[in-house]
Design an enzyme around this catalytic site. Structure first.
Site, PDB file in Angstrom:
ATOM      1  CG  ASP A 105      -2.456   4.786   3.291  1.00 27.73           C
ATOM      2  OD1 ASP A 105      -2.301   5.021   2.079  1.00 27.73           O
ATOM      3  OD2 ASP A 105      -3.399   5.263   3.956  1.00 27.73           O
ATOM      4  CG  HIS A 149      -2.022   0.946   1.189  1.00 26.69           C
ATOM      5  ND1 HIS A 149      -3.162   0.770   1.931  1.00 26.69           N
ATOM      6  CD2 HIS A 149      -2.203   2.097   0.504  1.00 26.69           C
ATOM      7  CE1 HIS A 149      -3.993   1.770   1.701  1.00 26.69           C
ATOM      8  NE2 HIS A 149      -3.426   2.594   0.841  1.00 26.69           N
ATOM      9  CG  PHE A 208      -7.520  12.711   4.793  1.00 28.61           C
ATOM     10  CD1 PHE A 208      -7.757  12.402   6.129  1.00 28.61           C
ATOM     11  CD2 PHE A 208      -8.523  13.350   4.073  1.00 28.61           C
ATOM     12  CE1 PHE A 208      -8.964  12.708   6.733  1.00 28.61           C
ATOM     13  CE2 PHE A 208      -9.740  13.664   4.672  1.00 28.61           C
ATOM     14  CZ  PHE A 208      -9.957  13.343   6.007  1.00 28.61           C
TER      15      PHE A 208
END
EC number: 3.5.2.3
Length: 426
Positions: free
Chosen positions: A305, A60, A323
């Protein structure tokens, strides 16, 4: 090229090897793993006191290329990965343009071979332009080697369309990586819905925003038979639902990011955009459930991420900041410090969740995720004794957006080898 790694503590989840061994590589392959290897080599690396593990595989990662190169590029993201011991990254498709065709997957793969020191697997979008209205070229992207489709950054809210995308992915032999978020329930939230959000005057995001889509996607995977991988899980109920899915024998796996198994909203002491991520930092109870899920092998993978942003996009209130945080260069040290040193995971489990399990999910376990003869020579030498403070100014990534700057950790990547060639040495 021959590389001989001497005196290291080899951890191989695939074979169970857990002890001092030498490792010999030639060209792209591992050709020997045993207690003493005395053969000649072009490079000899003394790994005494270090773990020698299969190179980490991060499922990710946002490389921002094409279209958002001011945040990251294939080159800078690849160097950041190598710095963190990551030898293969899965790049999410929410670039500009969105990666939603065979040709766009092929373009990234071609450029990555020239620009990145590590392997890049470009994932494909589920829908055209990630607009949620029409399925992308799933079959074509599978042919181009995407290994999985993902609408990361959002969920496909049209369940019927998503179900058909899952069917096509299953027929093409690839997985679905799910970002679980009911966009209709976010309601402008920027952090966890709790007393800290109220104190800071910020709108909150409840656990149900994630949980309802986790439940939906597991049920859709049950119906379609697709391999479902749940990205960046952050709630206790996500762990519980993954456990139930596994008990039912469903093809469901899940990942946890270091920030979610370490930090809680208690760590947010002021309105700082570096603490804004999606999903948000949750409660102590959620963190404990995630850690237990990792310990008990309910949660299969540790991924980052990795989401680089320019400084001006994060240096503002959480209400207005983008974000995401970076993670490629800190995940190994954070995992070792917070999970291995504390006894939550064994060193072998660390290797399993950062390399072996990701390789299996991608269908690459015949080639990667193992320190054994015949495998691709993607290797990380990790020094568990090194203590230091995380310094964002040393990152190779263009993104410096991390809440872990200044945090004391233990464990450092000494060397990263990709296809038998050292690409980073600390």
């Amino acid at each position: 090229m021959r590389v001989l790694i001497k005196n290291g503590h080899v951890l191989d989840p695939a074979t169970g090897v857990d002890g001092i061994c030498d490792v010999l590589t030639e060209d792209q392959r591992i050709i020997g793993v045993k207690e003493h290897i005395e053969e000649q080599a072009d490079r000899v690396i003394d790994a005494k006191g270090c773990y020698v593990m299969p190179g980490f595989i991060d499922l990710h990662v946002h490389l921002r290329d094409p279209g958002l190169e001011y945040k990251e590029t294939l080159e800078t993201g690849g160097k950041a990965a190598a710095h963190g011991g990551v030898t293969t990254v899965c790049a999410m498709p929410n670039t500009k343009p969105v990666i939603d065709t065979k040709e766009r997957v092929e373009d990234v793969h071609t450029r990555a071979k020239e620009d990145s020191p590590v392997h890049v697997i470009q994932l494909g979008a589920v829908t055209v332009g990630q607009a949620g209205e029409e399925l992308a070229d799933i079959e074509g992207m599978a042919e181009a080697g995407c290994h999985a489709i993902s609408e990361d950054g959002k969920s496909v809210m049209n369940a019927s369309l998503y179900r058909e995308g899952m069917r096509r992915a299953a027929a093409s032999g690839i997985a679905v990586f799910a970002h679980c978020e009911d966009i209709h329930m976010v309601e402008g939230g920027v952090m966890n819905a709790d007393q800290k959000a109220e104190a800071l005057g910020l709108k909150g995001i409840t656990n149900a925003v994630e949980d309802v889509i986790v439940a939906r996607d597991i049920l859709l995977a049950k119906e379609t038979g697709v391999q479902l991988h749940l990205c960046h899980c952050s709630t206790a109920d996500s762990v519980r639902m993954v456990a139930e899915a596994k008990k039912d024998g469903l093809p469901v796996t899940a990942e946890v990011c270091p920030h979610h198994f370490i930090m809680t909203t208690d760590d947010i002491t002021e309105d700082d955009g570096n603490f804004k991520m999606n999903p948000p930092l949750r409660s102590k109870a959620d963190v404990e459930a995630l850690r237990e899920g990792l310990k008990n092998d309910i949660m299969d993978v540790i991924a980052t991420d990795h989401a680089p942003h320019a400084e001006q996009e994060k240096d503002k209130s959480m209400k207005d900041a983008a974000f995401g945080i970076v993670g490629l260069e800190t995940s190994a040290a954070l995992t070792y410090t917070e999970l291995v040193e504390t006894g939550v995971l064994t060193p072998m489990q660390m290797a399993e969740k950062m390399s072996y399990n990701p390789a299996k999910i991608l269908g690459l376990s015949e080639e990667k995720g193992s320190i054994s003869e015949g495998k691709i020579a993607d290797i990380v030498v990790f020094d568990p004794s090194k203590e230091y403070e995380i310094d964002k100014h040393t990152f190779f990534s263009k993104g410096k957006n991390t809440p872990f700057h200044g945090r004391k950790v233990k464990g450092e990547v000494r060397c990263t080898i990709v296809d038998g060639v050292p690409v980073y040495e600390g």
